[in-house]
Scaffold this motif. Structure first.
Motif, PDB file in Angstrom:
ATOM      1  N   GLN A   1      -5.699   0.225   2.964  1.00 29.83           N
ATOM      2  CA  GLN A   1      -5.034  -1.048   3.256  1.00 29.83           C
ATOM      3  C   GLN A   1      -3.657  -0.800   3.879  1.00 29.83           C
ATOM      4  O   GLN A   1      -3.279  -1.480   4.832  1.00 29.83           O
ATOM      5  N   LYS A   2      -2.918   0.148   3.339  1.00 25.26           N
ATOM      6  CA  LYS A   2      -1.600   0.460   3.892  1.00 25.26           C
ATOM      7  C   LYS A   2      -1.717   0.896   5.350  1.00 25.26           C
ATOM      8  O   LYS A   2      -0.962   0.445   6.215  1.00 25.26           O
ATOM      9  N   LEU A   3      -2.667   1.780   5.620  1.00 24.56           N
ATOM     10  CA  LEU A   3      -2.838   2.268   6.993  1.00 24.56           C
ATOM     11  C   LEU A   3      -3.294   1.142   7.926  1.00 24.56           C
ATOM     12  O   LEU A   3      -2.873   1.096   9.096  1.00 24.56           O
ATOM     13  N   ALA A   4      -4.126   0.234   7.423  1.00 23.98           N
ATOM     14  CA  ALA A   4      -4.584  -0.892   8.238  1.00 23.98           C
ATOM     15  C   ALA A   4      -3.417  -1.819   8.570  1.00 23.98           C
ATOM     16  O   ALA A   4      -3.250  -2.248   9.729  1.00 23.98           O
ATOM     17  N   ILE A   5      -2.584  -2.144   7.580  1.00 24.74           N
ATOM     18  CA  ILE A   5      -1.417  -3.001   7.812  1.00 24.74           C
ATOM     19  C   ILE A   5      -0.459  -2.323   8.787  1.00 24.74           C
ATOM     20  O   ILE A   5       0.085  -2.957   9.705  1.00 24.74           O
TER      21      ILE A   5
ATOM     22  N   ILE B   1      -1.823  -2.676  12.304  1.00 27.31           N
ATOM     23  CA  ILE B   1      -1.631  -4.044  12.802  1.00 27.31           C
ATOM     24  C   ILE B   1      -0.171  -4.257  13.191  1.00 27.31           C
ATOM     25  O   ILE B   1       0.131  -4.827  14.243  1.00 27.31           O
ATOM     26  N   TYR B   2       0.733  -3.776  12.334  1.00 27.62           N
ATOM     27  CA  TYR B   2       2.178  -3.921  12.598  1.00 27.62           C
ATOM     28  C   TYR B   2       2.561  -3.203  13.895  1.00 27.62           C
ATOM     29  O   TYR B   2       3.279  -3.747  14.725  1.00 27.62           O
ATOM     30  N   GLU B   3       2.073  -1.989  14.057  1.00 31.23           N
ATOM     31  CA  GLU B   3       2.435  -1.222  15.254  1.00 31.23           C
ATOM     32  C   GLU B   3       1.807  -1.801  16.516  1.00 31.23           C
ATOM     33  O   GLU B   3       2.362  -1.659  17.603  1.00 31.23           O
TER      34      GLU B   3
ATOM     35  N   LEU C   1       4.806  -8.839   8.938  1.00 37.07           N
ATOM     36  CA  LEU C   1       5.426  -8.484   7.660  1.00 37.07           C
ATOM     37  C   LEU C   1       5.307  -9.637   6.659  1.00 37.07           C
ATOM     38  O   LEU C   1       4.955  -9.424   5.499  1.00 37.07           O
ATOM     39  N   ARG C   2       5.603 -10.845   7.125  1.00 37.16           N
ATOM     40  CA  ARG C   2       5.523 -12.016   6.241  1.00 37.16           C
ATOM     41  C   ARG C   2       4.080 -12.300   5.816  1.00 37.16           C
ATOM     42  O   ARG C   2       3.816 -12.650   4.667  1.00 37.16           O
ATOM     43  N   GLU C   3       3.155 -12.154   6.746  1.00 38.02           N
ATOM     44  CA  GLU C   3       1.749 -12.429   6.447  1.00 38.02           C
ATOM     45  C   GLU C   3       1.230 -11.531   5.328  1.00 38.02           C
ATOM     46  O   GLU C   3       0.487 -11.980   4.447  1.00 38.02           O
ATOM     47  N   TYR C   4       1.613 -10.268   5.352  1.00 38.31           N
ATOM     48  CA  TYR C   4       1.113  -9.322   4.355  1.00 38.31           C
ATOM     49  C   TYR C   4       2.089  -9.114   3.193  1.00 38.31           C
ATOM     50  O   TYR C   4       1.788  -8.368   2.261  1.00 38.31           O
ATOM     51  N   GLY C   5       3.241  -9.755   3.242  1.00 34.05           N
ATOM     52  CA  GLY C   5       4.218  -9.626   2.165  1.00 34.05           C
ATOM     53  C   GLY C   5       4.765  -8.225   2.029  1.00 34.05           C
ATOM     54  O   GLY C   5       4.894  -7.693   0.927  1.00 34.05           O
ATOM     55  N   VAL C   6       5.063  -7.626   3.164  1.00 32.38           N
ATOM     56  CA  VAL C   6       5.537  -6.245   3.199  1.00 32.38           C
ATOM     57  C   VAL C   6       6.934  -6.225   3.809  1.00 32.38           C
ATOM     58  O   VAL C   6       7.219  -6.988   4.731  1.00 32.38           O
ATOM     59  N   SER C   7       7.769  -5.338   3.335  1.00 30.82           N
ATOM     60  CA  SER C   7       9.106  -5.214   3.923  1.00 30.82           C
ATOM     61  C   SER C   7       9.071  -4.211   5.075  1.00 30.82           C
ATOM     62  O   SER C   7       8.185  -3.354   5.147  1.00 30.82           O
ATOM     63  N   ALA C   8      10.044  -4.320   5.949  1.00 23.16           N
ATOM     64  CA  ALA C   8      10.145  -3.378   7.063  1.00 23.16           C
ATOM     65  C   ALA C   8      10.386  -1.972   6.534  1.00 23.16           C
ATOM     66  O   ALA C   8       9.919  -0.987   7.117  1.00 23.16           O
ATOM     67  N   ASN C   9      11.091  -1.879   5.425  1.00 19.96           N
ATOM     68  CA  ASN C   9      11.349  -0.585   4.808  1.00 19.96           C
ATOM     69  C   ASN C   9      10.041   0.063   4.346  1.00 19.96           C
ATOM     70  O   ASN C   9       9.841   1.272   4.518  1.00 19.96           O
ATOM     71  N   ALA C  10       9.155  -0.729   3.753  1.00 16.01           N
ATOM     72  CA  ALA C  10       7.871  -0.194   3.298  1.00 16.01           C
ATOM     73  C   ALA C  10       7.056   0.302   4.481  1.00 16.01           C
ATOM     74  O   ALA C  10       6.447   1.375   4.415  1.00 16.01           O
TER      75      ALA C  10
END
Length: 140
Positions: A15-19, A22-24, A35-44
């Motif tokens: 899941q991390k690699l998939a997100i 998508i981000y890249e 980032l907002r859609e998946y609830g992830v920070s830019a730092n993560a």
């Protein structure tokens, strides 16, 4: 608006690699929406990208490293083993060369001792004695 529970959602390595993918792939200006859609920070995202690029994801489902210090991933451990084996082989080859050189030096030393023993000592002549022997020839 949804309230955060303060817990980080459980995400598998896949899941991390998939997100991250998508981000890249998102165009500039749309990355924040991902980032907002998946609830992830830019730092993560940055940490995941770094871990992926430096092969630091562990073999756990979440990809988190063990809390033990100095723990190596299997891939890094294998690379270290290969490096150490290569270093050992080189050291063993160097040792063989040194043994052969030492053996040769011993043989040369023994040969020179035999030659020195069998040779007749030649008396040293001074320069004046040499000149005198040249000046007095048997034909005079």
């Amino acid at each position: 608006m949804t309230r955060s529970t303060g817990k980080v959602p459980f995400r598998t390595l896949e899941q991390k690699l998939a997100i991250l993918e998508i981000y890249e792939a998102a165009p500039r200006g749309q990355k924040g929406a991902v980032l907002r859609e998946y609830g992830v920070s830019a730092n993560a995202i940055g940490n995941w990208a770094y871990a992926r690029d430096h092969d630091e994801f562990a073999a756990t489902p979440t990809g988190k490293k063990s809390s033990r210090t100095g723990a190596m991933t299997p891939k890094r451990q294998s690379a270290e083993i290969v490096r150490l084996r290569r270093e050992l082989a080189k050291a063993q080859a160097d040792q063989e060369v040194l043994k052969a050189a030492l053996e040769s030096a011993g043989k040369v030393h023994a040969l020179l001792e035999k030659l020195a023993e069998s040779a007749e000592p030649v008396p040293l002549q001074t320069l004046s004695e040499k000149e005198q022997s040249k000046g007095s020839s048997p034909t005079e």
